[in-house]
Write a protein that holds these residues in place. Structure first.
Motif, PDB file in Angstrom:
ATOM      1  N   LEU A 144       0.838  -1.199   0.000  1.00  0.00           N
ATOM      2  CA  LEU A 144       0.000   0.000   0.000  1.00  0.00           C
ATOM      3  C   LEU A 144       0.874   1.250   0.000  1.00  0.00           C
ATOM      4  O   LEU A 144       1.879   1.309   0.702  1.00  0.00           O
ATOM      5  CB  LEU A 144      -0.905   0.041   1.233  1.00  0.00           C
ATOM      6  CG  LEU A 144      -2.013  -1.002   1.361  1.00  0.00           C
ATOM      7  CD1 LEU A 144      -2.716  -0.833   2.683  1.00  0.00           C
ATOM      8  CD2 LEU A 144      -3.006  -0.882   0.213  1.00  0.00           C
ATOM      9  N   MET A 145       0.489   2.225  -0.789  1.00  0.00           N
ATOM     10  CA  MET A 145       1.065   3.569  -0.673  1.00  0.00           C
ATOM     11  C   MET A 145       0.112   4.398   0.162  1.00  0.00           C
ATOM     12  O   MET A 145      -1.063   4.556  -0.184  1.00  0.00           O
ATOM     13  CB  MET A 145       1.280   4.199  -2.047  1.00  0.00           C
ATOM     14  CG  MET A 145       1.783   5.638  -1.953  1.00  0.00           C
ATOM     15  SD  MET A 145       2.242   6.337  -3.537  1.00  0.00           S
ATOM     16  CE  MET A 145       3.796   5.515  -3.818  1.00  0.00           C
ATOM     17  N   GLN A 146       0.621   4.943   1.270  1.00  0.00           N
ATOM     18  CA  GLN A 146      -0.235   5.626   2.228  1.00  0.00           C
ATOM     19  C   GLN A 146       0.119   7.113   2.316  1.00  0.00           C
ATOM     20  O   GLN A 146       1.276   7.502   2.191  1.00  0.00           O
ATOM     21  CB  GLN A 146      -0.105   4.998   3.616  1.00  0.00           C
ATOM     22  CG  GLN A 146      -0.584   3.552   3.682  1.00  0.00           C
ATOM     23  CD  GLN A 146      -0.443   2.979   5.071  1.00  0.00           C
ATOM     24  OE1 GLN A 146       0.396   3.407   5.835  1.00  0.00           O
ATOM     25  NE2 GLN A 146      -1.274   1.997   5.408  1.00  0.00           N
ATOM     26  N   ILE A 147      -0.892   7.894   2.537  1.00  0.00           N
ATOM     27  CA  ILE A 147      -0.743   9.321   2.802  1.00  0.00           C
ATOM     28  C   ILE A 147      -1.484   9.621   4.100  1.00  0.00           C
ATOM     29  O   ILE A 147      -2.687   9.360   4.201  1.00  0.00           O
ATOM     30  CB  ILE A 147      -1.302  10.186   1.664  1.00  0.00           C
ATOM     31  CG1 ILE A 147      -0.598   9.870   0.350  1.00  0.00           C
ATOM     32  CG2 ILE A 147      -1.160  11.663   1.980  1.00  0.00           C
ATOM     33  CD1 ILE A 147      -1.155  10.630  -0.843  1.00  0.00           C
ATOM     34  N   THR A 148      -0.761  10.127   5.082  1.00  0.00           N
ATOM     35  CA  THR A 148      -1.384  10.484   6.355  1.00  0.00           C
ATOM     36  C   THR A 148      -1.078  11.949   6.661  1.00  0.00           C
ATOM     37  O   THR A 148      -0.039  12.483   6.270  1.00  0.00           O
ATOM     38  CB  THR A 148      -0.844   9.601   7.499  1.00  0.00           C
ATOM     39  OG1 THR A 148       0.559   9.756   7.594  1.00  0.00           O
ATOM     40  CG2 THR A 148      -1.175   8.130   7.246  1.00  0.00           C
ATOM     41  N   SER A 149      -1.983  12.583   7.335  1.00  0.00           N
ATOM     42  CA  SER A 149      -1.807  13.993   7.670  1.00  0.00           C
ATOM     43  C   SER A 149      -2.599  14.325   8.921  1.00  0.00           C
ATOM     44  O   SER A 149      -3.643  13.716   9.190  1.00  0.00           O
ATOM     45  CB  SER A 149      -2.256  14.879   6.506  1.00  0.00           C
ATOM     46  OG  SER A 149      -2.098  16.243   6.824  1.00  0.00           O
ATOM     47  N   THR A 150      -2.072  15.284   9.671  1.00  0.00           N
ATOM     48  CA  THR A 150      -2.776  15.774  10.853  1.00  0.00           C
ATOM     49  C   THR A 150      -3.721  16.895  10.440  1.00  0.00           C
ATOM     50  O   THR A 150      -3.278  17.903   9.883  1.00  0.00           O
ATOM     51  CB  THR A 150      -1.780  16.288  11.906  1.00  0.00           C
ATOM     52  OG1 THR A 150      -0.908  15.221  12.292  1.00  0.00           O
ATOM     53  CG2 THR A 150      -2.509  16.797  13.128  1.00  0.00           C
ATOM     54  N   LEU A 151      -4.991  16.702  10.680  1.00  0.00           N
ATOM     55  CA  LEU A 151      -5.961  17.752  10.358  1.00  0.00           C
ATOM     56  C   LEU A 151      -5.947  18.863  11.403  1.00  0.00           C
ATOM     57  O   LEU A 151      -5.901  20.049  11.068  1.00  0.00           O
ATOM     58  CB  LEU A 151      -7.367  17.140  10.250  1.00  0.00           C
ATOM     59  CG  LEU A 151      -7.584  16.141   9.102  1.00  0.00           C
ATOM     60  CD1 LEU A 151      -9.014  15.626   9.142  1.00  0.00           C
ATOM     61  CD2 LEU A 151      -7.290  16.792   7.761  1.00  0.00           C
ATOM     62  N   TYR A 152      -5.957  18.476  12.669  1.00  0.00           N
ATOM     63  CA  TYR A 152      -5.992  19.479  13.733  1.00  0.00           C
ATOM     64  C   TYR A 152      -5.571  18.807  15.031  1.00  0.00           C
ATOM     65  O   TYR A 152      -6.039  17.711  15.358  1.00  0.00           O
ATOM     66  CB  TYR A 152      -7.408  20.055  13.875  1.00  0.00           C
ATOM     67  CG  TYR A 152      -7.490  21.221  14.821  1.00  0.00           C
ATOM     68  CD1 TYR A 152      -6.774  22.391  14.584  1.00  0.00           C
ATOM     69  CD2 TYR A 152      -8.282  21.160  15.963  1.00  0.00           C
ATOM     70  CE1 TYR A 152      -6.843  23.456  15.447  1.00  0.00           C
ATOM     71  CE2 TYR A 152      -8.371  22.241  16.840  1.00  0.00           C
ATOM     72  CZ  TYR A 152      -7.637  23.384  16.571  1.00  0.00           C
ATOM     73  OH  TYR A 152      -7.707  24.449  17.422  1.00  0.00           O
ATOM     74  N   ASP A 153      -4.646  19.438  15.737  1.00  0.00           N
ATOM     75  CA  ASP A 153      -4.189  18.864  17.008  1.00  0.00           C
ATOM     76  C   ASP A 153      -4.272  19.881  18.139  1.00  0.00           C
ATOM     77  O   ASP A 153      -3.542  19.781  19.118  1.00  0.00           O
ATOM     78  CB  ASP A 153      -2.762  18.329  16.876  1.00  0.00           C
ATOM     79  CG  ASP A 153      -1.756  19.396  16.471  1.00  0.00           C
ATOM     80  OD1 ASP A 153      -2.160  20.569  16.357  1.00  0.00           O
ATOM     81  OD2 ASP A 153      -0.579  19.067  16.278  1.00  0.00           O
ATOM     82  N   PHE A 154      -5.144  20.873  17.963  1.00  0.00           N
ATOM     83  CA  PHE A 154      -5.440  21.839  19.021  1.00  0.00           C
ATOM     84  C   PHE A 154      -4.185  22.572  19.499  1.00  0.00           C
ATOM     85  O   PHE A 154      -4.001  22.802  20.698  1.00  0.00           O
ATOM     86  CB  PHE A 154      -6.148  21.151  20.200  1.00  0.00           C
ATOM     87  CG  PHE A 154      -7.485  20.582  19.833  1.00  0.00           C
ATOM     88  CD1 PHE A 154      -8.643  21.335  19.947  1.00  0.00           C
ATOM     89  CD2 PHE A 154      -7.570  19.285  19.339  1.00  0.00           C
ATOM     90  CE1 PHE A 154      -9.880  20.804  19.592  1.00  0.00           C
ATOM     91  CE2 PHE A 154      -8.805  18.750  18.979  1.00  0.00           C
ATOM     92  CZ  PHE A 154      -9.961  19.502  19.102  1.00  0.00           C
ATOM     93  N   GLY A 155      -3.322  22.920  18.544  1.00  0.00           N
ATOM     94  CA  GLY A 155      -2.179  23.762  18.859  1.00  0.00           C
ATOM     95  C   GLY A 155      -0.912  23.048  19.271  1.00  0.00           C
ATOM     96  O   GLY A 155       0.103  23.694  19.570  1.00  0.00           O
ATOM     97  N   ARG A 156      -0.927  21.710  19.293  1.00  0.00           N
ATOM     98  CA  ARG A 156       0.278  21.001  19.713  1.00  0.00           C
ATOM     99  C   ARG A 156       1.434  21.209  18.721  1.00  0.00           C
ATOM    100  O   ARG A 156       2.581  21.420  19.115  1.00  0.00           O
ATOM    101  CB  ARG A 156      -0.018  19.513  19.881  1.00  0.00           C
ATOM    102  CG  ARG A 156      -0.594  19.163  21.237  1.00  0.00           C
ATOM    103  CD  ARG A 156      -0.498  17.690  21.521  1.00  0.00           C
ATOM    104  NE  ARG A 156      -1.413  16.906  20.695  1.00  0.00           N
ATOM    105  CZ  ARG A 156      -1.512  15.582  20.757  1.00  0.00           C
ATOM    106  NH1 ARG A 156      -0.749  14.909  21.578  1.00  0.00           N
ATOM    107  NH2 ARG A 156      -2.359  14.940  19.980  1.00  0.00           N
ATOM    108  N   THR A 157       1.144  21.137  17.423  1.00  0.00           N
ATOM    109  CA  THR A 157       2.190  21.346  16.420  1.00  0.00           C
ATOM    110  C   THR A 157       2.713  22.781  16.473  1.00  0.00           C
ATOM    111  O   THR A 157       3.919  23.029  16.391  1.00  0.00           O
ATOM    112  CB  THR A 157       1.657  21.027  15.017  1.00  0.00           C
ATOM    113  OG1 THR A 157       1.305  19.639  14.961  1.00  0.00           O
ATOM    114  CG2 THR A 157       2.709  21.315  13.954  1.00  0.00           C
ATOM    115  N   ALA A 158       1.786  23.734  16.608  1.00  0.00           N
ATOM    116  CA  ALA A 158       2.215  25.138  16.697  1.00  0.00           C
ATOM    117  C   ALA A 158       3.114  25.359  17.915  1.00  0.00           C
ATOM    118  O   ALA A 158       4.118  26.085  17.840  1.00  0.00           O
ATOM    119  CB  ALA A 158       0.990  26.050  16.765  1.00  0.00           C
ATOM    120  N   ALA A 159       2.780  24.718  19.036  1.00  0.00           N
ATOM    121  CA  ALA A 159       3.614  24.854  20.235  1.00  0.00           C
ATOM    122  C   ALA A 159       4.981  24.201  20.026  1.00  0.00           C
ATOM    123  O   ALA A 159       6.006  24.718  20.486  1.00  0.00           O
ATOM    124  CB  ALA A 159       2.911  24.225  21.435  1.00  0.00           C
ATOM    125  N   SER A 160       5.008  23.074  19.320  1.00  0.00           N
ATOM    126  CA  SER A 160       6.282  22.410  19.036  1.00  0.00           C
ATOM    127  C   SER A 160       7.169  23.284  18.145  1.00  0.00           C
ATOM    128  O   SER A 160       8.385  23.375  18.355  1.00  0.00           O
ATOM    129  CB  SER A 160       6.034  21.061  18.367  1.00  0.00           C
ATOM    130  OG  SER A 160       7.234  20.412  18.054  1.00  0.00           O
TER     131      SER A 160
END
Length: 451
Positions: free
Chosen positions: A134-150
């Protein structure tokens, strides 16, 4: 031996004429270009820049290939002849069949013959080898600011790393300045010792001539010769100090100086700089380190926030079969929601510890600011006192030179003893040494607060 020291003085004068004067600013620039501490700090800064890109990558889709080789019961692919649904109402003799691929329990279709259904029931738990790609594509839609804080933490670390680089550069410059002044001081003290040695050889020759003429007793030769030898010992010590200071400077700048290199003596007589108005690198580092811990605490507080992700994949599944491999398309699509409920209080404890570190850095910053102000005031006071010492030393040199002239004239006329000449010469060397040390002290104090 006396001729040797006269030759030494001549060579010293000739080398001074052909000397390569090395300004302090040039050595500072060369050290910043090649010093290992600066190069290592620059590499650390590049790593911090990569950390920012890594944190931002969570905003982007992640693409990959997943290949599974497994054994599963009841998942075998079959090719069977099934009755066409359109002919279901016709007589059996008129019904048409068509080949279809079925998988596992889905083969239990009423349109499949009973014998085949019985066979599928018996095989439903038998192991079946299966390969899926399988070729897979995954993405974070929304993590309530965790990525922005990182990302904010990574940026704060980059700023702190840049400030640390500035601190490293300032430390390298300070080391170069200190070793340069030590070298300059050693060169000047060596010059004074060389002049004293030559003067001692000349006095020894004059006293020998006076003794030969009968103008002075033979007992005067021993103290004169002792004074000459003491001057020679002082010269050898000064030469060792000068070579050691030169080696320390070469280590500080990371390269070897040329044999004709000489320090810039004009540095001792100029205003090398004023108090810098730029923020102190060490203070800036503490500010950015505190920002790192503040951003980290915010990230730790968001550890309990949910995350919404989406995943898509497409590929093929292959099953070995005596009649040929069975191939079917495979795909997946889904949305996932991850909701942390409780981690035993670990995240809150980590955030509390980080915030305590923020308070510690705030206190250290206040103490460092007070220490910096005190250091600048101390440097200004030391420069002022060194300037006064310089003026006094210059006056003392004039007085000592006149005294040396008087005592040597009186000794030649038989009115004074050699001890008086020796004392006057010793006082002159001390005054010249004090002048050099006062100049160096003033320059060092000014350089400490220079940009």
């Amino acid at each position: 031996m006396r001729a040797f020291f006269l030759t030494l003085l001549g060579l010293s004068v000739a080398s001074s004429a052909a000397a390569e004067v090395v300004p302090l600013a040039d050595l500072e620039k060369r050290a910043l270009e090649r010093h290992v501490a600066v190069l290592a700090s620059q590499a650390k800064e590049r790593a911090a820049e990569a950390g920012v890109r890594e944190a931002r990558s969570n905003y982007m889709p992640h693409v990959g290939v997943q290949i599974d080789n497994n054994v599963q019961p009841g998942r075998r692919i079959w090719q069977v002849n099934a009755i066409n649904p359109a002919d279901a109402e016709l007589d059996p003799d008129q019904q048409r069949t068509q080949p279809i691929l079925v998988q596992g329990a889905s083969a239990l279709d009423p349109n499949v013959s009973g014998r085949l259904r019985d066979k599928q029931r018996r095989d439903v738990l038998r192991p079946v080898f299966r390969t899926t790609a399988l070729m897979q594509i995954t993405s974070t839609l929304y993590d309530f600011g965790r990525t922005a804080a990182s990302v904010a933490v990574s940026r704060a670390r980059l700023d702190a790393t840049k400030a640390e680089n500035d601190v490293t550069r300032a430390e390298v410059v300070a080391t170069v300045r200190a070793t340069y002044l030590t070298w300059l001081s050693a060169v000047e003290l060596h010059r004074i010792a060389a002049e004293a040695t030559v003067d001692g050889s000349k006095r020894s020759e004059r006293v020998s001539a006076l003794i030969t003429e009968g103008a002075r007793p033979r007992g005067d030769f021993a103290p004169v010769e002792a004074d000459r030898l003491l001057s020679q010992l002082e010269l050898e010590r000064a030469l060792g100090d000068m070579e050691a200071a030169r080696m320390a400077l070469e280590y500080a700048i990371g390269e070897t100086l040329s044999d004709s290199a000489e320090p810039d003596l004009k540095l001792l007589d100029t205003q090398v700089g004023t108090t810098s108005t730029r923020p102190d690198p060490q203070l800036r580092l503490l500010v950015f380190q505190r920002a790192v811990y503040e951003a980290t605490a915010r990230l730790q507080r968001k550890a309990g926030m949910p995350a919404l992700t989406v995943g898509l994949g497409a590929g093929v599944g292959v099953q070995p079969d005596p009649q040929g491999p069975r191939i079917l398309p495979s795909y997946l699509a889904g949305i996932g929601l991850s909701v942390p409920i409780w981690d035993g209080g670990g995240s809150d404890a980590s955030a509390d510890a980080t915030e305590a570190r923020v308070d510690e850095l705030r206190i250290r910053l206040e103490d460092a600011e007070a220490e910096r102000n005190q250091e600048h005031a101390k440097a200004a006071l030391q420069a002022e006192h060194a300037l006064k010492r310089r003026a006094t030393a210059e006056q003392l040199i004039d007085v000592c030179k006149a005294r040396v002239t008087d005592t040597e004239t009186g000794y030649a006329m038989g009115a004074m003893q050699f001890d008086q000449v020796q004392q006057a010469r010793s006082m002159l060397r001390r005054a010249e040494t004090e002048l050099v040390m006062a100049k160096v002290a003033r320059t060092e104090a000014l350089l400490r607060t220079a940009p």
